[in-house]
Design an enzyme around this catalytic site. Structure first.
Site, PDB file in Angstrom:
ATOM      1  N   GLU A 283      -0.769  -2.949  -9.610  1.00 54.42           N
ATOM      2  CA  GLU A 283      -0.591  -3.997  -8.603  1.00 54.42           C
ATOM      3  C   GLU A 283       0.784  -4.643  -8.719  1.00 54.42           C
ATOM      4  OE1 GLU A 283      -2.432  -4.056  -6.155  1.00 54.42           O
ATOM      5  OE2 GLU A 283      -3.764  -2.632  -7.121  1.00 54.42           O
TER       6      GLU A 283
ATOM      7  N   GLU B 221       0.831  -1.213   0.000  1.00 55.61           N
ATOM      8  CA  GLU B 221       0.000   0.000   0.000  1.00 55.61           C
ATOM      9  C   GLU B 221       0.864   1.261   0.000  1.00 55.61           C
ATOM     10  OE1 GLU B 221      -3.118  -0.088  -0.579  1.00 55.61           O
ATOM     11  OE2 GLU B 221      -3.308  -2.258  -0.388  1.00 55.61           O
TER      12      GLU B 221
HETATM   13 ZN   LIG Z   1      -2.752  -2.954  -4.584  1.00 55.63          ZN
END
Ligand SMILES: [Zn+2]
Length: 267
Positions: free
Chosen positions: A188, A127
């Protein structure tokens, strides 16, 4: 929502001075300033905290301990550039999020799936790197460009004249946290890669990232949670992490030798 293609981003990058390079070298569109995005992140975080029940006490101390160790491992300019904050929310879904400005949330459900501090560090490190890689700016900018149409943006006066006002209006709508969330596989993968090295630099065992995503995948069963479905496939993710594990382990060893040995008791 249709996204503009990488080719269109390339064309826009030739006409606008609104492009930057991501930490892994991708060229991308960033129309808003960091300060605008950080302000949107702060607003969205405040709103989120009003709408969701928060948990204090030992879960908060645990998550804070892990986040502090990770933030301490960042280079000083990155450490100081954001207003790093993390809160625990009472929610059974195994989820976490990060907003521009360094505002992060972890659900109680995630604390079940992440079984130790190293596994939790894999999520929080991921994050933190979404924030540092400015993924929200990229998402908002690309989405705004899609809404406004490429013609408005590519006109020379686009950002100064009427197009600029439209852009600001669209960015105002972005204060809803949904639009600030990174939601592409590219983001991601980038956060996985950078997050793996960050957790290692902080002295968390990078091998725990494999176990964490394994737990997440097992918990999701045949139908992974929505959060996971926007993430890379489990097999791809594992392969990517393993490809970088040697370097991550070397960095982990160096961190341990330098005295970075985080000890965050799980409640
Ligand atoms: Zn993520």
């Amino acid at each position: 929502m249709r996204w503009i293609t990488p080719l269109a981003v390339g064309a826009l990058c030739l006409t606008l001075a609104a492009c930057t390079t991501s930490p892994t070298g991708r060229q991308r569109l960033t129309l808003a300033s960091d300060a605008q995005l950080d302000q949107m992140g702060a607003q969205a975080f405040q709103q989120y905290q009003q709408e969701r029940p928060m948990v204090g006490g030992s879960p908060q101390r645990y998550v804070q301990c892990v986040a502090d160790a990770l933030v301490r491992a960042l280079p000083p300019q990155q450490r100081q550039a954001e207003n790093w904050q993390i809160r625990v929310f009472r929610d059974d879904s195994a989820n976490a999020f990060a907003l521009p400005g360094g505002y992060m949330g972890v659900n109680t459900g995630l604390l079940e799936v992440a079984r130790n501090q190293d596994q939790l560090a894999a999520v929080v490190g991921h994050e933190i790197t979404h924030v540092l890689a400015r993924h929200a700016n990229e998402r908002v900018s690309t989405q705004t460009a899609t809404q406004l149409g490429l013609s408005v943006l590519s006109s020379a006066a686009g950002l100064e004249g009427a197009g600029g006002q439209q852009l600001m209006g669209a960015l105002g709508m972005g204060a809803q946290y949904g639009i600030l969330m990174p939601f592409s596989r590219r983001h991601e993968s980038e956060a996985d890669e950078l997050g793996l090295f960050l957790m290692a630099d902080a002295g968390f065992d990078p091998r725990a990232s494999l176990a964490l995503w394994e737990n997440m995948s097992a918990q999701g069963g045949a139908r992974p949670p929505a959060w996971l479905s926007s993430h890379p496939s489990h097999g791809q993710r594992t392969q990517d992490l393993q490809a970088r594990m040697d370097e991550a382990l070397a960095r982990y060893e160096r961190a341990r030798q330098a005295g970075r040995t985080p000890d965050c008791p799980r409640p």
